[in-house]
Design a protein around this motif. Structure first.
Motif, mmCIF file in Angstrom:
data_model
loop_
_atom_site.group_PDB
_atom_site.id
_atom_site.type_symbol
_atom_site.label_atom_id
_atom_site.label_comp_id
_atom_site.label_asym_id
_atom_site.label_seq_id
_atom_site.Cartn_x
_atom_site.Cartn_y
_atom_site.Cartn_z
ATOM 1 N N VAL A 5 0.856 -1.192 0.000
ATOM 2 C CA VAL A 5 0.000 0.000 0.000
ATOM 3 C C VAL A 5 0.888 1.236 0.000
ATOM 4 O O VAL A 5 1.599 1.502 0.974
ATOM 5 C CB VAL A 5 -0.935 0.016 1.219
ATOM 6 N N GLU A 6 0.831 1.972 -1.103
ATOM 7 C CA GLU A 6 1.630 3.185 -1.258
ATOM 8 C C GLU A 6 0.819 4.410 -0.850
ATOM 9 O O GLU A 6 -0.399 4.446 -1.029
ATOM 10 C CB GLU A 6 2.082 3.350 -2.708
ATOM 11 N N SER A 7 1.524 5.408 -0.324
ATOM 12 C CA SER A 7 0.869 6.653 0.056
ATOM 13 C C SER A 7 1.883 7.789 0.043
ATOM 14 O O SER A 7 3.089 7.553 -0.072
ATOM 15 C CB SER A 7 0.237 6.530 1.448
ATOM 16 N N GLY A 8 1.366 9.001 0.146
ATOM 17 C CA GLY A 8 2.234 10.167 0.260
ATOM 18 C C GLY A 8 2.357 11.014 -0.983
ATOM 19 O O GLY A 8 3.018 12.063 -0.968
ATOM 20 N N GLY A 9 1.749 10.581 -2.077
ATOM 21 C CA GLY A 9 1.825 11.370 -3.298
ATOM 22 C C GLY A 9 0.988 12.630 -3.198
ATOM 23 O O GLY A 9 0.308 12.882 -2.203
ATOM 24 N N GLY A 10 1.063 13.434 -4.248
ATOM 25 C CA GLY A 10 0.291 14.662 -4.274
ATOM 26 C C GLY A 10 0.752 15.576 -5.375
ATOM 27 O O GLY A 10 1.535 15.190 -6.250
ATOM 28 N N LEU A 11 0.244 16.798 -5.325
ATOM 29 C CA LEU A 11 0.596 17.834 -6.294
ATOM 30 C C LEU A 11 1.599 18.780 -5.634
ATOM 31 O O LEU A 11 1.350 19.290 -4.545
ATOM 32 C CB LEU A 11 -0.657 18.592 -6.722
#
Length: 115
Positions: A5-11
């Motif tokens: 489970v990947e997380s932390g991305g964004g613009l």
């Protein structure tokens, strides 16, 4: 079966930073090399960084060397990717997985870098 489970991305604007996290289930995490991969629209998935099971060896794609840092916490079954000085060319969906004997790919986390 291992789940990733990947997380932390964004613009983020060009020059900015993000820290991605990948949580892995299962007891085999700490014994296996892990990698971060990315796939940009219309392009093949590519590896950007990898780390050995104990974290002593790290490798980076030339395009991210000096800007990205991979690390892992085997007690928490988490692998991180610190991304600094981001450029629009880093825009992609980012995934983690084992370097060998890959598990099913997770959903990834979208990173979008605006110019």
């Amino acid at each position: 079966q291992v789940q990733l489970v990947e997380s932390g991305g964004g613009l983020v604007q060009a020059g900015g930073s993000l820290r991605l996290s990948c949580a892995a289930s299962g007891s085999t995490f700490r014994f296996n090399a892990m990698g971060w991969y990315r796939q940009a629209p219309g392009k093949q998935r590519e590896v950007v960084a990898s780390i050995s099971g104990v974290g002593s060896t790290k490798n980076y794609a030339d395009s991210v060397k000096g800007r990205f840092t991979i690390s892992r916490d085997n007690a928490k079954n988490i692998v991180y990717l610190q991304m600094n000085n981001l450029t629009p060319e880093d825009t992609a969906v980012y995934y983690c997985n084992f370097v060998t004997n890959k598990a099913s790919w997770g959903q990834g986390t979208q990173v979008t870098v605006s110019s």
